[in-house]
Design a protein around this motif. Structure first.
Motif, short mmCIF file in Angstrom:
data_model
loop_
_atom_site.label_atom_id
_atom_site.label_comp_id
_atom_site.label_asym_id
_atom_site.label_seq_id
_atom_site.Cartn_x
_atom_site.Cartn_y
_atom_site.Cartn_z
N LYS A 48 48.41 19.36 12.68
CA LYS A 48 49.37 18.85 13.65
C LYS A 48 49.19 18.39 14.99
O LYS A 48 49.64 18.17 15.81
CB LYS A 48 50.71 19.82 13.53
CG LYS A 48 51.21 20.40 11.96
CD LYS A 48 51.00 19.43 11.06
CE LYS A 48 52.07 18.20 11.21
NZ LYS A 48 51.77 17.33 10.02
N ALA A 49 47.57 18.36 15.11
CA ALA A 49 47.16 18.17 16.32
C ALA A 49 47.28 16.46 16.92
O ALA A 49 46.98 16.13 18.01
CB ALA A 49 45.87 18.45 16.46
N GLY A 50 47.70 15.63 15.95
CA GLY A 50 47.52 14.39 16.00
C GLY A 50 46.40 13.58 15.19
O GLY A 50 45.89 12.77 15.41
N THR A 51 46.06 14.37 14.17
CA THR A 51 44.99 13.87 13.28
C THR A 51 45.02 12.33 12.54
O THR A 51 44.33 11.67 12.74
CB THR A 51 44.90 14.70 11.78
OG1 THR A 51 45.38 15.96 12.08
CG2 THR A 51 43.68 14.64 11.13
N THR A 52 46.44 12.08 12.20
CA THR A 52 46.81 11.03 11.57
C THR A 52 46.66 9.83 12.59
O THR A 52 46.08 8.88 12.48
CB THR A 52 48.19 11.18 10.98
OG1 THR A 52 48.34 12.09 10.39
CG2 THR A 52 48.54 9.73 10.09
N ARG A 131 45.76 20.16 20.39
CA ARG A 131 46.96 20.06 21.00
C ARG A 131 47.53 21.57 21.29
O ARG A 131 46.99 22.52 20.80
CB ARG A 131 47.86 19.42 19.77
CG ARG A 131 49.23 19.29 20.06
CD ARG A 131 50.05 18.75 19.09
NE ARG A 131 51.61 18.09 19.63
CZ ARG A 131 52.35 17.56 18.74
NH1 ARG A 131 52.45 17.52 17.35
NH2 ARG A 131 53.48 16.96 19.39
N SER A 139 55.50 21.69 15.45
CA SER A 139 55.24 20.59 14.44
C SER A 139 54.95 21.00 13.03
O SER A 139 55.39 20.67 12.05
CB SER A 139 54.04 19.86 15.25
OG SER A 139 54.02 18.61 14.13
N TYR A 194 45.57 15.85 22.78
CA TYR A 194 46.60 15.27 22.24
C TYR A 194 47.67 14.99 23.45
O TYR A 194 47.97 13.84 23.74
CB TYR A 194 47.68 16.10 21.31
CG TYR A 194 49.02 15.35 20.84
CD1 TYR A 194 49.11 14.49 19.66
CD2 TYR A 194 50.30 15.36 21.68
CE1 TYR A 194 50.28 13.95 19.33
CE2 TYR A 194 51.27 14.76 21.24
CZ TYR A 194 51.42 14.22 20.03
OH TYR A 194 52.54 13.57 19.63
N THR A 228 48.83 1.73 17.26
CA THR A 228 48.77 3.06 16.91
C THR A 228 49.79 3.96 17.67
O THR A 228 49.85 5.15 17.89
CB THR A 228 47.44 3.53 17.38
OG1 THR A 228 46.96 3.31 18.61
CG2 THR A 228 46.43 2.99 16.65
N ARG A 258 57.54 12.97 13.16
CA ARG A 258 58.94 13.64 13.43
C ARG A 258 59.48 13.37 14.84
O ARG A 258 60.38 12.61 14.93
CB ARG A 258 58.65 15.07 13.52
CG ARG A 258 59.73 15.96 13.19
CD ARG A 258 59.12 17.49 13.51
NE ARG A 258 58.56 17.79 14.62
CZ ARG A 258 58.98 18.24 15.70
NH1 ARG A 258 60.30 18.25 15.91
NH2 ARG A 258 57.98 18.33 16.67
N LYS A 259 58.57 13.59 15.95
CA LYS A 259 58.87 13.34 17.08
C LYS A 259 57.82 12.53 18.12
O LYS A 259 58.28 11.65 18.95
CB LYS A 259 59.39 14.35 18.03
CG LYS A 259 60.74 14.87 17.50
CD LYS A 259 61.53 15.80 18.59
CE LYS A 259 63.00 15.93 18.37
NZ LYS A 259 63.39 17.01 19.06
N GLY A 260 56.64 13.08 17.99
CA GLY A 260 55.59 12.57 18.86
C GLY A 260 55.62 12.69 20.12
O GLY A 260 55.26 11.68 20.84
P1 A3P Z 1 55.39 16.30 15.95
O1 A3P Z 1 55.51 16.87 14.36
O2 A3P Z 1 55.65 16.98 17.04
O3 A3P Z 1 56.29 15.03 15.80
P2 A3P Z 1 48.71 15.50 12.11
O4 A3P Z 1 48.60 14.12 12.07
O5 A3P Z 1 47.66 16.36 12.70
O6 A3P Z 1 49.49 16.19 10.87
O7 A3P Z 1 49.91 15.76 13.26
C1 A3P Z 1 51.29 15.15 13.22
C2 A3P Z 1 51.73 15.01 14.65
O8 A3P Z 1 51.39 14.20 15.15
C3 A3P Z 1 53.63 15.11 14.60
O9 A3P Z 1 54.01 15.60 15.55
C4 A3P Z 1 53.47 13.44 14.62
O10 A3P Z 1 54.81 12.80 14.89
C5 A3P Z 1 52.58 13.11 15.68
N1 A3P Z 1 52.17 11.62 15.76
C6 A3P Z 1 51.59 10.96 14.65
N2 A3P Z 1 51.47 9.73 14.90
C7 A3P Z 1 51.56 9.99 16.42
C8 A3P Z 1 51.53 8.70 17.30
N3 A3P Z 1 51.05 7.51 17.04
N4 A3P Z 1 51.70 9.26 18.72
C9 A3P Z 1 52.15 10.55 19.00
N5 A3P Z 1 52.36 11.16 18.06
C10 A3P Z 1 51.96 11.04 16.64
#
Ligand code: A3P
Length: 296
Positions: A48-52, A131, A139, A194, A228, A258-260
């Motif tokens: 949940k640190a912003g991997t994706t 993060r 998250s 993050y 992105t 979710r919220k980002g």
């Molecule tokens: P939240 O649940 O706080 O919204 P991971 O990819 O490591 O599983 O992390 C997912 C978290 O990164 C989620 O956080 C997601 O919304 C956030 N996220 C994904 N893409 C993002 C982007 N482009 N900008 C900011 N946050 C992003």
């Protein structure tokens, strides 16, 4: 069925102090013997640190910001998840990677001490994204509600305690971020946050480009920043996990995107929880130079 799958994944098993999915531990030989290639690029995070987000950024940088090429496949196919076990119709990460052309970009949540040795032998480049723990916890809580492979959290308070104790999948947040921080100078590692990415995406994307020895014109960099962004990724079926089986991620409970934002924890932590957390955090982080921003 999802229920049968759930039994191989949860409640999980502890390996060298880290709680992992049962199926990951069962496949451990294959994972730890993984053969890296020198041009592999690793994206490493605690969940949940912003991997994706980083997966999408790196994929776009390597493809010169081409918006069509990045639509070739969902993000978990473009950048395979190393320790992902063979489940349902999803192929294991190791299998996907063995067939992939170089340069491969690889996602992992493994702790530093569990990383396959081959990555160090091959001196692979590694991008670590960290993060702040309060937002990570919130998250992860919402993610665990929608991730049907895991037992849903019983309560927010229970989850709060489990997270602080490292009693969640991939173990202690504290150990994860600190181990990589201490190791960052001994390896080819870029350690990012993050919060910095939210504050100034361009500055952080330029750091990634420099680390990957990639030069791109300014308009291409702007295109990467745009595509992105949170909203663009939330609307992109190749980035938002909508193509992932509903029997695993039930996004009607909570969206993957979710919220980002930074600071959503304020809507979840009670005053008492925040005080307890800060005290615990202060003790855990007393002997490291690693610092986090809980808000920007
Ligand atoms: P939240 O649940 O706080 O919204 P991971 O990819 O490591 O599983 O992390 C997912 C978290 O990164 C989620 O956080 C997601 O919304 C956030 N996220 C994904 N893409 C993002 C982007 N482009 N900008 C900011 N946050 C992003």
């Amino acid at each position: 069925s999802a229920r049968a799958v759930k039994q191989v994944v949860s409640p999980g098993q502890i390996l060298e102090g880290v709680l992992l999915f049962q199926a990951v531990v069962e496949n451990w030989e294959n994972i730890s013997n993984f053969q890296a290639r020198p041009d592999d690029i690793l994206i490493v995070t605690y969940p949940k640190a912003g991997t994706t987000w980083m997966q999408e950024i790196v994929d776009m940088i390597l493809n010169d910001g081409d918006v069509e090429i990045r639509m070739r496949a969902p993000i978990h196919v473009r950048v395979p998840f190393l320790e992902w076990p063979p489940l349902m119709n999803e192929e294991s990460g190791i299998n996907m990677l063995s067939k992939m052309a170089s340069p491969r970009v690889i996602k992992t949540h493994l702790s530093f001490h569990l990383m396959p040795k081959s990555f160090w032998e091959q001196n692979c480049k590694l991008i670590y994204v960290a993060r702040n723990p309060k937002d990570s916890m919130v998250s992860y809580y919402h993610f665990d509600r929608m991730n049907l492979l895991k037992t849903a959290p019983e309560s927010w308070e229970g989850y709060f305690q489990d997270f602080m104790q490292g009693n969640v999948t991939f173990g202690s947040w504290y150990d994860h971020v600190r181990e990589f921080w201490e190791a960052r100078k001994k390896h080819r590692m870029l350690y990012l946050f993050y919060e910095d990415m939210k504050e100034d995406p361009k500055r952080e994307i330029l750091k990634v480009m420099k680390f990957l020895e990639k030069e791109l014109p300014d308009d291409v960099v702007d295109k990467i920043i745009h595509h992105t962004s949170f909203q663009m990724m939330k609307d992109n079926p190749m980035a938002n996990y909508s193509s992932f089986p509903e029997t695993i991620f039930k996004q009607s409970i909570s969206s993957f995107m979710r919220k980002g934002v930074v600071g959503d924890w304020k809507k979840h932590f009670t005053v008492a929880q925040n005080e307890a957390f800060d005290e615990h955090y202060g003790a855990k982080m007393a002997r490291t130079s690693l610092r986090f921003r809980m808000e920007i």
